[in-house]
Design a protein around this motif. Structure first.
Motif, PDB file in Angstrom:
ATOM      1  N   TYR A 131       4.113  31.384  -6.815  1.00  0.00           N
ATOM      2  CA  TYR A 131       2.921  31.847  -6.087  1.00  0.00           C
ATOM      3  C   TYR A 131       1.635  31.677  -6.895  1.00  0.00           C
ATOM      4  N   ASP A 132       1.773  31.586  -8.222  1.00  0.00           N
ATOM      5  CA  ASP A 132       0.566  31.292  -9.009  1.00  0.00           C
ATOM      6  C   ASP A 132       0.075  29.889  -8.696  1.00  0.00           C
ATOM      7  N   GLU A 133       1.061  28.983  -8.566  1.00  0.00           N
ATOM      8  CA  GLU A 133       0.681  27.614  -8.198  1.00  0.00           C
ATOM      9  C   GLU A 133       0.010  27.621  -6.821  1.00  0.00           C
ATOM     10  N   LEU A 134       0.604  28.373  -5.870  1.00  0.00           N
ATOM     11  CA  LEU A 134       0.016  28.447  -4.523  1.00  0.00           C
ATOM     12  C   LEU A 134      -1.449  28.892  -4.604  1.00  0.00           C
ATOM     13  N   MET A 135      -1.692  29.931  -5.418  1.00  0.00           N
ATOM     14  CA  MET A 135      -3.065  30.445  -5.532  1.00  0.00           C
ATOM     15  C   MET A 135      -3.991  29.391  -6.133  1.00  0.00           C
ATOM     16  N   ARG A 136      -3.482  28.667  -7.134  1.00  0.00           N
ATOM     17  CA  ARG A 136      -4.314  27.608  -7.740  1.00  0.00           C
ATOM     18  C   ARG A 136      -4.659  26.537  -6.707  1.00  0.00           C
ATOM     19  N   VAL A 137      -3.657  26.160  -5.912  1.00  0.00           N
ATOM     20  CA  VAL A 137      -3.900  25.106  -4.917  1.00  0.00           C
ATOM     21  C   VAL A 137      -4.883  25.612  -3.853  1.00  0.00           C
ATOM     22  N   ILE A 138      -4.692  26.869  -3.413  1.00  0.00           N
ATOM     23  CA  ILE A 138      -5.609  27.430  -2.413  1.00  0.00           C
ATOM     24  C   ILE A 138      -7.029  27.463  -2.962  1.00  0.00           C
ATOM     25  N   LYS A 139      -7.156  27.781  -4.252  1.00  0.00           N
ATOM     26  CA  LYS A 139      -8.506  27.863  -4.845  1.00  0.00           C
ATOM     27  C   LYS A 139      -9.144  26.494  -5.035  1.00  0.00           C
ATOM     28  N   GLY A 140      -8.353  25.428  -4.891  1.00  0.00           N
ATOM     29  CA  GLY A 140      -8.973  24.101  -4.976  1.00  0.00           C
ATOM     30  C   GLY A 140      -8.418  23.209  -6.071  1.00  0.00           C
ATOM     31  N   ASP A 141      -7.468  23.710  -6.843  1.00  0.00           N
ATOM     32  CA  ASP A 141      -6.971  22.935  -7.971  1.00  0.00           C
ATOM     33  C   ASP A 141      -5.587  22.334  -7.751  1.00  0.00           C
ATOM     34  N   GLY A 142      -5.268  21.981  -6.518  1.00  0.00           N
ATOM     35  CA  GLY A 142      -4.039  21.231  -6.270  1.00  0.00           C
ATOM     36  C   GLY A 142      -4.268  19.768  -6.595  1.00  0.00           C
ATOM     37  N   PRO A 143      -3.188  18.972  -6.577  1.00  0.00           N
ATOM     38  CA  PRO A 143      -3.334  17.565  -6.956  1.00  0.00           C
ATOM     39  C   PRO A 143      -4.310  16.781  -6.064  1.00  0.00           C
ATOM     40  N   CYS A 144      -4.432  17.140  -4.804  1.00  0.00           N
ATOM     41  CA  CYS A 144      -5.246  16.299  -3.905  1.00  0.00           C
ATOM     42  C   CYS A 144      -6.389  17.022  -3.204  1.00  0.00           C
ATOM     43  N   ASN A 145      -6.691  18.282  -3.583  1.00  0.00           N
ATOM     44  CA  ASN A 145      -7.754  18.982  -2.837  1.00  0.00           C
ATOM     45  C   ASN A 145      -9.034  18.161  -2.789  1.00  0.00           C
ATOM     46  N   ARG A 146      -9.442  17.672  -3.947  1.00  0.00           N
ATOM     47  CA  ARG A 146     -10.732  16.968  -4.014  1.00  0.00           C
ATOM     48  C   ARG A 146     -10.686  15.698  -3.192  1.00  0.00           C
ATOM     49  N   GLN A 147      -9.558  14.996  -3.299  1.00  0.00           N
ATOM     50  CA  GLN A 147      -9.390  13.740  -2.559  1.00  0.00           C
ATOM     51  C   GLN A 147      -9.438  13.976  -1.051  1.00  0.00           C
ATOM     52  N   ARG A 148      -8.700  14.996  -0.572  1.00  0.00           N
ATOM     53  CA  ARG A 148      -8.655  15.255   0.873  1.00  0.00           C
ATOM     54  C   ARG A 148     -10.040  15.587   1.410  1.00  0.00           C
ATOM     55  N   MET A 149     -10.752  16.455   0.689  1.00  0.00           N
ATOM     56  CA  MET A 149     -12.078  16.853   1.166  1.00  0.00           C
ATOM     57  C   MET A 149     -13.056  15.685   1.092  1.00  0.00           C
ATOM     58  N   ALA A 150     -12.975  14.915   0.003  1.00  0.00           N
ATOM     59  CA  ALA A 150     -13.888  13.778  -0.141  1.00  0.00           C
ATOM     60  C   ALA A 150     -13.659  12.782   0.998  1.00  0.00           C
ATOM     61  N   HIS A 151     -12.400  12.573   1.338  1.00  0.00           N
ATOM     62  CA  HIS A 151     -12.065  11.634   2.410  1.00  0.00           C
ATOM     63  C   HIS A 151     -12.659  12.112   3.740  1.00  0.00           C
ATOM     64  N   ARG A 152     -12.478  13.399   4.038  1.00  0.00           N
ATOM     65  CA  ARG A 152     -12.990  13.937   5.313  1.00  0.00           C
ATOM     66  C   ARG A 152     -14.522  13.886   5.359  1.00  0.00           C
ATOM     67  N   ARG A 153     -15.148  14.253   4.234  1.00  0.00           N
ATOM     68  CA  ARG A 153     -16.618  14.221   4.195  1.00  0.00           C
ATOM     69  C   ARG A 153     -17.129  12.797   4.359  1.00  0.00           C
ATOM     70  N   GLN A 154     -16.442  11.873   3.717  1.00  0.00           N
ATOM     71  CA  GLN A 154     -16.851  10.465   3.801  1.00  0.00           C
ATOM     72  C   GLN A 154     -16.761   9.964   5.247  1.00  0.00           C
ATOM     73  N   ALA A 155     -15.630  10.260   5.904  1.00  0.00           N
ATOM     74  CA  ALA A 155     -15.449   9.808   7.288  1.00  0.00           C
ATOM     75  C   ALA A 155     -16.546  10.414   8.176  1.00  0.00           C
ATOM     76  N   HIS A 156     -16.841  11.689   7.926  1.00  0.00           N
ATOM     77  CA  HIS A 156     -17.854  12.374   8.732  1.00  0.00           C
ATOM     78  C   HIS A 156     -19.225  11.741   8.499  1.00  0.00           C
TER      79      HIS A 156
END
Ligand SMILES: [Fe+2]
Ligand SMILES: [Fe+2]
Lengths: 241, 356
Positions: free
Chosen positions: B304-329
C-alpha cells in the motif's frame, strides 16, 4: 494466372496500411468522439483487409493466410498505393488522405459489388457501405477545417496540396482487372471537386505524380510502418496468437 | 458464489459476474416499475424524501433534491471513473500497432475504442449532476482529479494486454458490478452498460493469456512474467484497506458503495485463483492458500505504500500518461476551434435564411 491475385492483394494492402495509420490516432484524436470515429474507420479498413488478404491467399494457392501475407512480406512485396503509407502528420493531412482514399474506394467497391467474381462482389457490397461513411466523415471534416478558422483553412489547404499528387497512382489503367481503376477517375474528380469547393479550398494543379506502390517501390515510410507492425509476429516464428 | 463455479476454460472468465449485472438490470427495471413518491410533501421534507428513496432502493434522478455532499461525492467518483477509462486507453493502445495477428489487432482496437465509449457515457452521467465535461477534462489535465493508479504501470510485452484484460478489467468488474445498484440512477444505468462490455474485455484478455500459456516456451514465459508484474497492482485497484479508506462509510450509507474495499479484493482473489490454475500460470504469492474456516483464500496484501506513491504521482508512467493526454488535447485545440467556428457560421446562415 496472377491477375486476380495481384488485384486483390492491392486492395487488401491499401486497406491494411490505411488501418495501421488510422489506428495510430487512437488516444491522440482532437476530441473523444473523433477518437471513436477514427477507430471505427480503422476497424472497417482492417476488416476489409482481412477479407481481401484471405481471399488473395486462396487465389494464390500457396497456403498463405491473412497473417502470412500481412506479417511475413517485406516492403518490396507490398502492393498498396503510396497515399496510405504517408505519415498521418496533423489532423488536416489525415483527413485529406481519408478524403482521397474514400472517394476512390467508394466507386471501386461499388463497381466490385457488380463484378463477375462472387467473392469480390460480396466483399464489395459489404465495404461500399463502409466507404460511404468514411467519405461522409472525411468530407465533413474537410469542410469544417476549410471553412473554419484562418488557421484551419491554411492547414487544410496545405494538407490537400501535400497529398493531392498521390491521387494519380490510384487510377493507373489496369484493363484486365475485375475493376479497371481508370474508369473510376471521373466519379472521384466530381466528388472531391465538390467537397473542396464547399470547403472554400482550391483544387491543386500538380504535374508531379509519384507512383510505384503497385510494383512494390514505396516511399521510405513503409518499411518503418512494417517494422513496427511485424516485429512481434516475426520474433516468434510459427507461434499461434 | 465466486471462484468455484468455473469448470471449462470457456466458463472460467467471470460468467457469474455477468449474471449479477443482469440481475441488477432486472432490479433497476422493477424499481422503475414500482410507484415512486413523485415529489417531496414540502420543502421541509427534502432530506426525508431523499432518505426514503435511498432506503427503498429506488433511484435518485438528476432533478431530485440531493445533499450537496452526495452530489460532490458522485461527481468526484464518476469523474475519476471517466478519467480512468480515457487514460486507460494508453497502456493497451500501446500494442495496437504491434498486435501479433490481424484478428488480435481488430479485437484490441475495438476494446480500446470501447473504453473511449465508457469515458463518454460516464462524463455524460457526471454532467447530469451539474458539471460540464470540459470542466472535468480540465480537472484531469491540471491534476486536480485522479484516475485509477493501475494505468501508471507500463505494458512491456504483448502478454500485458492479456493480463490487463483478465486482471484489470476483471478487478474493474468486481468493483463495478455493485455500482450497477448504485442509488444514483444515471450512474447505475451507465454501469450496467459498461459492465457488460468489461466482461467481454475480461474474456478476451483471458483468451490471450490462455493462448500464450499453451503456446511456445517463450510465450508461456511472457504470460507468467505479465502475471508476476500485474498481480499486486491489480489487488491495489480496490484501494487502501478498510481501516484507512476515507470515503467509505458515508458512501455505504448513501448506497453509492455497497461493499468494502477488502470485501471486493477478497472476492477478486477468490475468483482469480481457479482461473490461474486453468491457465497453468502461477499467482506470485507463496502464501496464497484456501482457508476452510473463512471459506476464502488467504493472500498477501499488495504494497500500500507503493499504491500511495503511485497515487501521488510517482508511479512508473504517471508523467508519461498525463503528458500524452495534455499533448493530444493541445494538438487538437485548433481542430476543435475550427469545428466551433464552422458550426457558428452555419447557425448564422440558418438564422439569415429564416429571417429572409
Ligand atoms: Fe472500460
Ligand atoms: Fe475494459
Amino acid at each position: 494466372m496472377n491477375g486476380p491475385f495481384e488485384f486483390t492483394l492491392r486492395l487488401g494492402d491499401d486497406a491494411l496500411i490505411a488501418a495501421q495509420r488510422l489506428a495510430e490516432w487512437t488516444t491522440r484524436a482532437p476530441e473523444m468522439e473523433e477518437d471513436i470515429a477514427l477507430a471505427n474507420i480503422a476497424l472497417d479498413q482492417l476488416g476489409a483487409a482481412r477479407l481481401l488478404l484471405t481471399y488473395a491467399g486462396e487465389l494464390e494457392g500457396a497456403g498463405r493466410d491473412e497473417d502470412a501475407l500481412a506479417y511475413l512480406r517485406d516492403d518490396r512485396e507490398f502492393r498498396n498505393c503510396l497515399l496510405v503509407e504517408l505519415p498521418n502528420d496533423d489532423f488536416a493531412v489525415t483527413m485529406a488522405k481519408l478524403l482521397l482514399l474514400s472517394a476512390y474506394q467508394l466507386p471501386l467497391y461499388t463497381a466490385l459489388a457488380e463484378c463477375a467474381d462472387e467473392r469480390l462482389a460480396a466483399i464489395g457490397s459489404k465495404t461500399r457501405k463502409e466507404s460511404a461513411y468514411h467519405l461522409d466523415h472525411a468530407a465533413l471534416w474537410v469542410k469544417r477545417l476549410g471553412d473554419g478558422t484562418e488557421e484551419s483553412h491554411r492547414r487544410m489547404q496545405a494538407a490537400v496540396e501535400q497529398v493531392w499528387p498521390y491521387a494519380a497512382e490510384l487510377f493507373a489503367p489496369d484493363p484486365g482487372a475485375p475493376v479497371d481503376p481508370a474508369a473510376l477517375r471521373a466519379e472521384f474528380d466530381a466528388t472531391v471537386t465538390a467537397v473542396l469547393a464547399e470547403a472554400t479550398l482550391t483544387r491543386p494543379e500538380s504535374g508531379w505524380a509519384p507512383a510505384g506502390g503497385r510494383d512494390g517501390v514505396h516511399t521510405e515510410h513503409l518499411s518503418y510502418l512494417l517494422a513496427e507492425m511485424q516485429v512481434l509476429h516475426r520474433a516468434h516464428p510459427g507461434a499461434k496468437w | 458464489m465466486y471462484g468455484n463455479d468455473f469448470g471449462a476454460p470457456e466458463e472460467a472468465s467471470g460468467g457469474g459476474l455477468l449474471g449479477e449485472v443482469e440481475a441488477a438490470e432486472a432490479a433497476l427495471r422493477e424499481a422503475a416499475a414500482r410507484q415512486r413518491r413523485r415529489v417531496p410533501a414540502s420543502d421541509d421534507d427534502l432530506a426525508g424524501f431523499f432518505a426514503e428513496i435511498v432506503e427503498a432502493d429506488q433511484k435518485i434522478e438528476p432533478r431530485d433534491w440531493m445533499p450537496e455532499a452526495y452530489r460532490k461525492t458522485l461527481i468526484r467518483q464518476i469523474a475519476q471513473h471517466a478519467h480512468s477509462e480515457i487514460i486507460g486507453m494508453q497502456p493497451e493502445g500501446n500494442w495496437i500497432s504491434r498486435a501479433p495477428s490481424l484478428k488480435r489487432k481488430a479485437i484490441l482496437l475495438a476494446k480500446v475504442q470501447d473504453e473511449a465509449g465508457h469515458g463518454l457515457y460516464l462524463y455524460a452521467a457526471a454532467e447530469t449532476l451539474g458539471i460540464s465535461r470540459d470542466e472535468l477534462v480540465d480537472l484531469l489535465l491540471n491534476g486536480r482529479q485522479k484516475y485509477s493508479s493501475i494505468f501508471n504501470y507500463p505494458t512491456l510485452t504483448w502478454a500485458d494486454v492479456g493480463a490487463i484484460g483478465w486482471l484489470v478489467d476483471g478487478a474493474a468488474i468486481v468493483n463495478q458490478v455493485p455500482l450497477c445498484r448504485c442509488s444514483y440512477g444515471p450512474y447505475a444505468r451507465a454501469m450496467i452498460r459498461i459492465c457488460k462490455e468489461e466482461s467481454f474485455h475480461q474474456r478476451q484478455g483471458y483468451e490471450i493469456l490462455h493462448t500464450l500459456a499453451h503456446g511456445t516456451p517463450a510465450q508461456k514465459a511472457m504470460a507468467q512474467d505479465a502475471l508476476d508484474r500485474w498481480w499486486y497492482p491489480s489487488l491495489a485497484m480496490f484501494g487502501p484497506p478498510d481501516g484507512e479508506s476515507t470515503h467509505s462509510t458515508q458512501s455505504m450509507a448513501w448506497k453509492i458503495k455497497r461493499f468494502s474495499n477488502d470485501e471486493l479484493r477478497q472476492r477478486f482473489v477468490d475468483m482469480c485463483v481457479q482461473q490461474a490454475e486453468i491457465l497453468g500460470l502461477t499467482i506470485p504469492d507463496p502464501d496464497l492458500r484456501w482457508n476452510d474456516e473463512r471459506q476464502a483464500y488467504d493472500f498477501t496484501q499488495p504494497d500500500y505504500d507503493e499504491l500511495m506513491r503511485v497515487i501521488k504521482g510517482d508511479g512508473p508512467c504517471n508523467r508519461q500518461r498525463m503528458a500524452h493526454r495534455r499533448q493530444a488535447h493541445a494538438d487538437g485545440a485548433w481542430v476543435r476551434e475550427a469545428a466551433a467556428a464552422y458550426a457558428a457560421k452555419r447557425a448564422v446562415e440558418k438564422k439569415e435564411k429564416v429571417a429572409a
